[in-house]
Design a protein around this motif. Structure first.
Motif, PDB file in Angstrom:
ATOM      1  N   ASN A 193      34.663  41.509  52.849  1.00 42.95           N
ATOM      2  CA  ASN A 193      34.269  41.646  51.452  1.00 42.95           C
ATOM      3  C   ASN A 193      35.500  41.832  50.574  1.00 42.95           C
ATOM      4  N   CYS A 194      35.813  40.807  49.797  1.00 45.17           N
ATOM      5  CA  CYS A 194      36.906  40.862  48.813  1.00 45.17           C
ATOM      6  C   CYS A 194      36.341  40.528  47.441  1.00 45.17           C
ATOM      7  N   SER A 195      35.210  41.137  47.099  1.00 42.72           N
ATOM      8  CA  SER A 195      34.488  40.773  45.880  1.00 42.72           C
ATOM      9  C   SER A 195      34.917  41.572  44.667  1.00 42.72           C
ATOM     10  N   GLY A 196      35.924  42.429  44.797  1.00 41.42           N
ATOM     11  CA  GLY A 196      36.446  43.149  43.649  1.00 41.42           C
ATOM     12  C   GLY A 196      35.392  43.970  42.943  1.00 41.42           C
ATOM     13  N   LEU A 197      35.292  43.798  41.626  1.00 39.94           N
ATOM     14  CA  LEU A 197      34.325  44.553  40.838  1.00 39.94           C
ATOM     15  C   LEU A 197      32.894  44.276  41.289  1.00 39.94           C
ATOM     16  N   GLY A 198      32.672  43.101  41.890  1.00 38.04           N
ATOM     17  CA  GLY A 198      31.347  42.766  42.394  1.00 38.04           C
ATOM     18  C   GLY A 198      30.846  43.716  43.462  1.00 38.04           C
ATOM     19  N   SER A 199      31.754  44.489  44.080  1.00 37.33           N
ATOM     20  CA  SER A 199      31.343  45.434  45.122  1.00 37.33           C
ATOM     21  C   SER A 199      30.472  46.556  44.571  1.00 37.33           C
ATOM     22  N   ARG A 200      30.484  46.737  43.261  1.00 37.85           N
ATOM     23  CA  ARG A 200      29.626  47.760  42.672  1.00 37.85           C
ATOM     24  C   ARG A 200      28.144  47.414  42.855  1.00 37.85           C
ATOM     25  N   ASN A 201      27.825  46.130  42.729  1.00 39.95           N
ATOM     26  CA  ASN A 201      26.423  45.707  42.781  1.00 39.95           C
ATOM     27  C   ASN A 201      26.074  44.911  44.030  1.00 39.95           C
ATOM     28  N   LEU A 202      27.042  44.665  44.895  1.00 41.33           N
ATOM     29  CA  LEU A 202      26.780  43.892  46.107  1.00 41.33           C
ATOM     30  C   LEU A 202      25.898  44.706  47.057  1.00 41.33           C
ATOM     31  N   LEU A 203      24.712  44.179  47.370  1.00 41.29           N
ATOM     32  CA  LEU A 203      23.802  44.883  48.280  1.00 41.29           C
ATOM     33  C   LEU A 203      24.464  45.067  49.639  1.00 41.29           C
ATOM     34  N   GLY A 204      24.309  46.250  50.174  1.00 42.73           N
ATOM     35  CA  GLY A 204      24.969  46.584  51.430  1.00 42.73           C
ATOM     36  C   GLY A 204      26.293  47.294  51.213  1.00 42.73           C
ATOM     37  N   VAL A 205      26.771  47.264  49.963  1.00 44.95           N
ATOM     38  CA  VAL A 205      27.997  47.989  49.610  1.00 44.95           C
ATOM     39  C   VAL A 205      27.685  49.001  48.520  1.00 44.95           C
ATOM     40  N   HIS A 206      27.201  48.500  47.381  1.00 42.91           N
ATOM     41  CA  HIS A 206      26.818  49.350  46.247  1.00 42.91           C
ATOM     42  C   HIS A 206      27.820  50.478  46.037  1.00 42.91           C
ATOM     43  N   ASP A 207      29.077  50.097  45.882  1.00 43.21           N
ATOM     44  CA  ASP A 207      30.132  51.098  45.711  1.00 43.21           C
ATOM     45  C   ASP A 207      30.191  51.521  44.243  1.00 43.21           C
ATOM     46  N   HIS A 208      29.565  52.646  43.944  1.00 39.40           N
ATOM     47  CA  HIS A 208      29.522  53.122  42.567  1.00 39.40           C
ATOM     48  C   HIS A 208      30.796  53.847  42.164  1.00 39.40           C
ATOM     49  N   GLN A 209      31.794  53.824  43.040  1.00 36.79           N
ATOM     50  CA  GLN A 209      33.131  54.274  42.635  1.00 36.79           C
ATOM     51  C   GLN A 209      33.842  53.176  41.834  1.00 36.79           C
ATOM     52  N   MET A 210      33.296  51.963  41.876  1.00 37.89           N
ATOM     53  CA  MET A 210      33.887  50.843  41.148  1.00 37.89           C
ATOM     54  C   MET A 210      33.475  50.879  39.684  1.00 37.89           C
ATOM     55  N   PHE A 211      34.426  50.539  38.801  1.00 41.23           N
ATOM     56  CA  PHE A 211      34.105  50.436  37.379  1.00 41.23           C
ATOM     57  C   PHE A 211      35.094  49.477  36.719  1.00 41.23           C
ATOM     58  N   PRO A 212      34.677  48.810  35.628  1.00 38.84           N
ATOM     59  CA  PRO A 212      35.572  47.859  34.970  1.00 38.84           C
ATOM     60  C   PRO A 212      36.583  48.558  34.076  1.00 38.84           C
ATOM     61  N   MET A 213      37.791  48.026  34.052  1.00 32.22           N
ATOM     62  CA  MET A 213      38.822  48.425  33.094  1.00 32.22           C
ATOM     63  C   MET A 213      39.212  47.144  32.348  1.00 32.22           C
ATOM     64  N   ARG A 214      38.605  46.969  31.186  1.00 34.05           N
ATOM     65  CA  ARG A 214      38.808  45.739  30.421  1.00 34.05           C
ATOM     66  C   ARG A 214      40.249  45.635  29.939  1.00 34.05           C
ATOM     67  N   GLY A 215      40.812  44.444  30.108  1.00 35.50           N
ATOM     68  CA  GLY A 215      42.160  44.205  29.624  1.00 35.50           C
ATOM     69  C   GLY A 215      42.200  42.987  28.721  1.00 35.50           C
ATOM     70  N   GLN A 216      42.777  43.137  27.554  1.00 35.05           N
ATOM     71  CA  GLN A 216      42.979  41.995  26.665  1.00 35.05           C
ATOM     72  C   GLN A 216      44.462  41.671  26.626  1.00 35.05           C
TER      73      GLN A 216
END
Length: 382
Positions: A193-216
Motif C-alpha cells: 500500500n503506497c496510496s498516500g493520503l488515500g490510506s485514510r479512507n482505504l478499507l482495511g487501512v482506515h488510517d485516521h492519523q492521515m490528514f491533508p496539508m494543502r500546498g499552493q
C-alpha cells in the motif's frame, strides 16, 4: 531462504514517488524473484489534486531530528541515490544546486542539522551574504528534482525491468489482494500500500492519523540571461519561530526544464483545489523580498495546488504476514501486506530509503509467508 520456483507476485497500490520507487526497488533487488504490478488511479504524466507527487517542488533538504537516526538513514540513502542519478542519468531530471536556509530571526540555541557532514560546502553565511531582513543563514550543495520528469523516469526504469503498470481505482486492501496480477488471473503473494493520503479512507487501512496539508505553489520563468544564475539557487526562508511544517515558509526550487517553483503554504485539513490569487501574490512578494536580483522580472506561468499526505506519528513503513478471508473461496488465504505512506511534504527526500526499507521488510516476511502456506496446505488435507 531458497528462491521459489516462480517469482513472488507483488501488487503495489499507487504510482506516486513512493509506489514507483518501491516497485522499482523490488525489481532491482532481483527481477527473477519478484513479478511486480503497479495499480493506480493516476499515472505519471498526469496532474490531479489527489495525485500529490507531480506537484512537489522536490529538493533534498532533510528535516530529520538530530536524534532520529532511522529517518536520517532513510534520507541519507536517498540523497546518495540522487547524487548517483545526477552524475549518471540525465533523464532523471536531477541537478546540483546551492542551497540556502534563511532565518529572519536566528533560532535560539541553534544546532547544526545532522546532514552538515553529508552535504558538501555546509557553512554559515557571512553577514554581507544575507538578504535584507535575514539575521542568520546557512548554505550547502544539494540537489533538486523535476518531479513530473522524475516520475516518468522511474516508470520507464520499472517497465524496462519487466514491471507492469495498470490504471484502476481500488477501494480496499481486499480489492488489491484480489486484483489479478497477470493474464492468468493469479492473485498476488504480496500487496504493498503506497496510496498516500488515500490510506485514510482505504478499507482495511482506515488510517485516521492521515490528514491533508494543502500546498499552493507558483511556477515561474526568469529571463534567459538570469537563468544560469537562478538555476543554481534553491532556498527556504523561515519566519520567526517557523520551520518546515509550521509558520510561514518561503521556498524556491529550480527545475532542469527552466521552470522555478515558488512556495508555499501549509494549510492543515484543507481540500481546496483551486489556487487563490491572493496567495499567489503573497508567495511572489515573499520571494521578491528575498532575492529581487533573480526574480524581479520573473513571469508567472501557473499556480498549482497539491495535498501533502501528512500523518500524525510520522511515516508508516511496515510489512507482515496476514490472514485473508477464508470464507470467500480464497485459494491462497495468506499474503505479505506491506505499507509505505505518510511522508507529508518530504516524500522525495526519503523515497529511495523508504523503498529499500520496504523491500527489506518484505524480505524478512517471506519466511513467515512460506510457513503459512505450508500450514494452509496441511489444513486443506484434513
Amino acid at each position: 531462504m531458497t528462491r521459489p520456483s516462480t517469482p513472488y507476485r507483488v501488487n503495489v497500490l499507487g504510482a506516486g514517488v513512493s509506489g514507483l520507487s518501491t516497485a522499482l526497488s523490488l525489481l532491482e533487488k532481483d527481477p527473477s524473484r519478484y513479478s511486480v504490478k503497479v495499480i493506480s488511479t493516476h499515472l505519471p504524466g498526469e496532474f490531479h489534486v489527489d495525485y500529490t507527487s507531480p506537484w512537489a517542488g522536490a529538493h533534498w533538504r532533510s528535516y530529520a531530528d538530530i536524534a532520529d537516526k532511522e529517518q536520517q538513514a532513510l534520507d541519507a540513502a536517498t540523497y546518495k541515490r540522487f547524487v548517483h542519478l545526477a552524475d549518471n542519468e540525465p533523464e532523471a531530471g536531477i541537478m546540483y544546486v546551492t542551497g540556502y536556509d534563511y532565518w529572519e530571526i536566528k533560532p535560539k540555541n541553534f544546532v547544526d542539522p545532522w546532514f552538515n557532514t553529508l552535504l558538501k560546502g555546509y557553512r554559515y553565511l557571512n553577514k554581507d551574504e544575507l538578504p535584507q531582513g535575514i539575521q542568520f543563514g546557512t548554505t550547502y550543495i544539494t540537489v533538486t528534482m523535476n518531479a513530473p520528469k522524475y516520475l516518468q523516469f522511474l516508470q520507464k526504469k520499472f517497465l524496462a525491468l519487466g514491471g507492469m503498470l495498470e490504471r484502476a481505482t481500488l477501494a480496499s486492501l481486499k480489492e488489491l489482494a484480489r486484483y489479478p496480477h497477470d493474464t492468468q488471473g493469479n492473485r498476488p503473494d504480496i500487496i504493498v500500500n503506497c496510496s498516500g493520503l488515500g490510506s485514510r479512507n482505504l478499507l482495511g487501512v482506515h488510517d485516521h492519523q492521515m490528514f491533508p496539508m494543502r500546498g499552493q505553489i507558483v511556477i515561474v520563468k526568469v529571463p534567459d540571461e538570469i537563468w544560469p544564475k537562478a538555476k543554481q539557487f534553491t532556498m527556504e526562508r523561515y519566519a520567526e519561530g517557523a520551520s518546515m511544517g509550521t509558520g510561514t515558509v518561503t521556498y524556491v526550487i529550480p527545475r532542469d526544464n527552466g521552470e522555478i517553483v515558488l512556495g508555499g503554504t501549509m494549510d492543515r485539513w484543507s481540500y481546496a483545489e483551486a489556487p487563490e490569487e491572493e496567495t499567489t501574490k503573497a508567495i511572489v512578494q515573499r520571494v521578491l523580498a528575498t532575492r529581487p536580483d533573480l526574480f524581479k522580472d520573473a513571469t508567472i506561468l501557473r499556480s498549482c495546488v497539491g495535498l501533502r499526505p501528512n500523518r500524525h506519528g510520522g511515516i508508516r513503513v511496515t510489512a507482515s504476514v496476514e490472514q485473508l478471508d477464508w470464507n470467500e473461496g480464497w485459494d491462497n488465504p495468506v499474503a505479505v501486506v506491506a505499507h509505505n505512506y505518510g511522508h507529508a511534504g518530504f516524500g522525495y527526500q526519503a523515497s529511495y530509503g523508504c523503498a529499500q526499507k520496504t523491500v527489506a521488510n518484505i524480505e524478512q516476511s517471506l519466511q513467515g509467508l512460506e510457513q503459512a502456506h505450508k500450514t494452509v496446505r496441511t489444513m486443506s488435507k484434513l
